[in-house]
Each structure stands twice: as structure tokens, then as C-alpha cells.
Design a protein around this motif. Structure first.
Motif, PDB file in Angstrom:
ATOM      1  N   ASP A   5      31.303  83.479  49.066  1.00 39.60           N
ATOM      2  CA  ASP A   5      30.811  83.743  47.834  1.00 39.60           C
ATOM      3  C   ASP A   5      30.190  85.241  47.738  1.00 39.60           C
ATOM      4  OD1 ASP A   5      31.364  81.190  46.753  1.00 39.60           O
ATOM      5  OD2 ASP A   5      29.445  80.290  47.136  1.00 39.60           O
ATOM      6  N   ARG A   6      29.948  85.813  48.974  1.00 36.36           N
ATOM      7  CA  ARG A   6      29.314  87.208  48.922  1.00 36.36           C
ATOM      8  C   ARG A   6      30.254  88.137  48.481  1.00 36.36           C
ATOM      9  NH1 ARG A   6      30.561  89.493  53.896  1.00 36.36           N
ATOM     10  NH2 ARG A   6      31.311  87.745  55.387  1.00 36.36           N
ATOM     11  N   HIS A   7      31.505  87.969  48.832  1.00 37.93           N
ATOM     12  CA  HIS A   7      32.727  88.733  48.376  1.00 37.93           C
ATOM     13  C   HIS A   7      32.885  88.687  46.871  1.00 37.93           C
ATOM     14  CE1 HIS A   7      33.744  90.364  52.191  1.00 37.93           C
ATOM     15  NE2 HIS A   7      33.780  88.977  52.743  1.00 37.93           N
ATOM     16  N   GLN A  13      29.795  92.907  41.367  1.00 37.39           N
ATOM     17  CA  GLN A  13      28.712  93.893  40.982  1.00 37.39           C
ATOM     18  C   GLN A  13      29.369  95.158  41.193  1.00 37.39           C
ATOM     19  OE1 GLN A  13      26.103  92.805  44.056  1.00 37.39           O
ATOM     20  NE2 GLN A  13      25.099  91.220  42.789  1.00 37.39           N
ATOM     21  N   ARG A  14      30.265  95.603  42.330  1.00 36.74           N
ATOM     22  CA  ARG A  14      30.743  96.937  42.645  1.00 36.74           C
ATOM     23  C   ARG A  14      32.113  97.199  42.023  1.00 36.74           C
ATOM     24  NH1 ARG A  14      29.688  97.767  48.864  1.00 36.74           N
ATOM     25  NH2 ARG A  14      30.081  99.773  48.438  1.00 36.74           N
ATOM     26  N   ASP A  93      42.329  81.530  44.713  1.00 36.50           N
ATOM     27  CA  ASP A  93      41.262  80.830  44.490  1.00 36.50           C
ATOM     28  C   ASP A  93      40.171  81.959  44.046  1.00 36.50           C
ATOM     29  OD1 ASP A  93      39.219  78.498  44.758  1.00 36.50           O
ATOM     30  OD2 ASP A  93      38.289  79.759  46.251  1.00 36.50           O
ATOM     31  N   MET A  94      40.073  83.150  44.879  1.00 39.88           N
ATOM     32  CA  MET A  94      39.323  84.141  44.560  1.00 39.88           C
ATOM     33  C   MET A  94      39.123  84.527  43.123  1.00 39.88           C
ATOM     34  SD  MET A  94      38.467  87.769  46.502  1.00 39.88           S
ATOM     35  CE  MET A  94      39.974  88.680  45.904  1.00 39.88           C
ATOM     36  N   CYS A  95      40.466  84.804  42.738  1.00 42.03           N
ATOM     37  CA  CYS A  95      40.800  85.181  41.522  1.00 42.03           C
ATOM     38  C   CYS A  95      40.273  84.295  40.161  1.00 42.03           C
ATOM     39  CB  CYS A  95      42.277  85.646  41.170  1.00 42.03           C
ATOM     40  SG  CYS A  95      43.083  86.788  41.984  1.00 42.03           S
ATOM     41  N   GLU A  96      40.421  83.112  40.600  1.00 40.22           N
ATOM     42  CA  GLU A  96      39.979  81.836  39.685  1.00 40.22           C
ATOM     43  C   GLU A  96      38.620  81.987  39.449  1.00 40.22           C
ATOM     44  OE1 GLU A  96      41.890  78.447  41.624  1.00 40.22           O
ATOM     45  OE2 GLU A  96      43.796  78.596  40.668  1.00 40.22           O
ATOM     46  N   ARG A  97      37.915  82.116  40.797  1.00 40.48           N
ATOM     47  CA  ARG A  97      36.519  82.203  40.815  1.00 40.48           C
ATOM     48  C   ARG A  97      35.962  83.480  40.022  1.00 40.48           C
ATOM     49  NH1 ARG A  97      35.956  81.494  46.881  1.00 40.48           N
ATOM     50  NH2 ARG A  97      33.833  82.050  46.595  1.00 40.48           N
ATOM     51  N   VAL A  98      36.544  84.437  40.172  1.00 41.72           N
ATOM     52  CA  VAL A  98      36.100  85.869  39.562  1.00 41.72           C
ATOM     53  C   VAL A  98      36.371  85.621  38.077  1.00 41.72           C
ATOM     54  CG1 VAL A  98      36.579  88.230  39.132  1.00 41.72           C
ATOM     55  CG2 VAL A  98      36.490  87.423  41.649  1.00 41.72           C
ATOM     56  N   ILE A  99      37.386  84.849  37.679  1.00 42.16           N
ATOM     57  CA  ILE A  99      37.634  85.193  36.286  1.00 42.16           C
ATOM     58  C   ILE A  99      37.106  84.009  35.339  1.00 42.16           C
ATOM     59  CG2 ILE A  99      39.527  86.745  36.333  1.00 42.16           C
ATOM     60  CD1 ILE A  99      41.288  84.704  35.943  1.00 42.16           C
TER      61      ILE A  99
END
Length: 142
Positions: A5-7, A13-14, A93-99
Motif C-alpha cells: 500500500d505504501r507504494h 502523492q508523487r 492489481d496495483m493499477c486497479e487499486r490506483v484508479i
């Protein structure tokens, strides 16, 4: 592998995050070999060929020069070893979580390289180091 999650927070944020050692050495080695087979020569091969200038702005480049052999710079590639980096379940999965959307699809990815000591040529509209590197107007990292 799930991206922590930190990523996700850092990306939001960045605008970027770094996933050190996300892929194991064997996966990276196979992808690197496929990259040099399908996309661009190694630095040593390019150097041994006399550092010929190439333009890559069409999504393809020719290697070796004058051979008529085209190398593809954009996804999908012939090699699953390259495609699997883009289609990794943890990154999806990361992409899904981001968007915040479960229905994501991969439709674009690119591969390029810049060699040290590159040719300062007069490529179409760019004027510098046009070999196997594909510049985009929105690049922030070179």
C-alpha cells in the motif's frame, strides 16, 4: 507479488514509485535477453557495428543496419518474457487499486534504450540520439 500500500500512496502523492527487486534476477535476465533479441542490440553489438544512427519514431527500428530486419519497440512483443513484465498480475492489481477500477486492460507499452556515447544525429524532428530511443512529448525522465 502484491505491491504494498505504501507504494500506492507514494504513486498517488508523487506521481511515481520505485519497486526495488520486484522481479527476480532470473525474470530480469530472461526479459533482458528477449529485449536484445527482439528490440535493440546490446551496447557491445551496437558499438562493434560502428555505432550506427537509427531512428525509432515509427515504433520499429532496423537492426543490423541495411538488413531489412525490423525490430518492434511497442507491446505486444513475440516474447512472453517481455510481455509478462507488462502483464504481471501484481502490477495489474496495483493499477486497479490506483484508479479504483477492476476493469483495466493493457494496450500500450514501449521498450527503448539509449547508449552511452550515442550518435548526435539529425533524426526526424529531434536532432539528437535517435537510435533505439523513442521520445514522447510527455517524458519527464530521460
Amino acid at each position: 507479488m502484491a505491491v504494498p500500500d505504501r507504494h500506492i500512496r507514494e504513486l498517488k502523492q508523487r506521481g511515481f514509485t520505485v519497486l526495488p527487486r520486484y522481479f527476480d534476477a532470473a525474470t530480469v535476465g530472461r526479459a533482458r535477453a528477449a529485449f536484445h533479441s527482439e528490440v535493440a542490440p546490446t551496447h557491445e553489438e551496437w558499438d562493434a557495428a560502428g555505432r550506427p544512427p537509427h531512428t525509432a519514431h515509427t515504433g520499429f527500428t532496423e537492426w543490423p543496419p541495411g538488413s531489412g530486419e525490423r525490430r518492434q519497440l511497442s507491446f505486444p512483443w513475440h516474447s512472453w518474457d517481455l510481455n509478462s513484465l507488462c502483464l504481471d498480475p501484481g502490477l495489474t492489481d496495483m493499477c486497479e487499486r490506483v484508479i479504483g477500477q477492476k476493469d483495466v486492460r493493457m494496450y500500450a507499452a514501449g521498450a527503448s534504450v539509449k547508449y552511452a556515447g550515442g550518435f548526435m544525429g539529425d533524426g526526424p524532428g529531434y536532432g539528437a540520439e535517435d537510435h533505439f530511443h523513442k521520445d514522447q512529448g510527455n517524458n519527464t525522465l530521460g
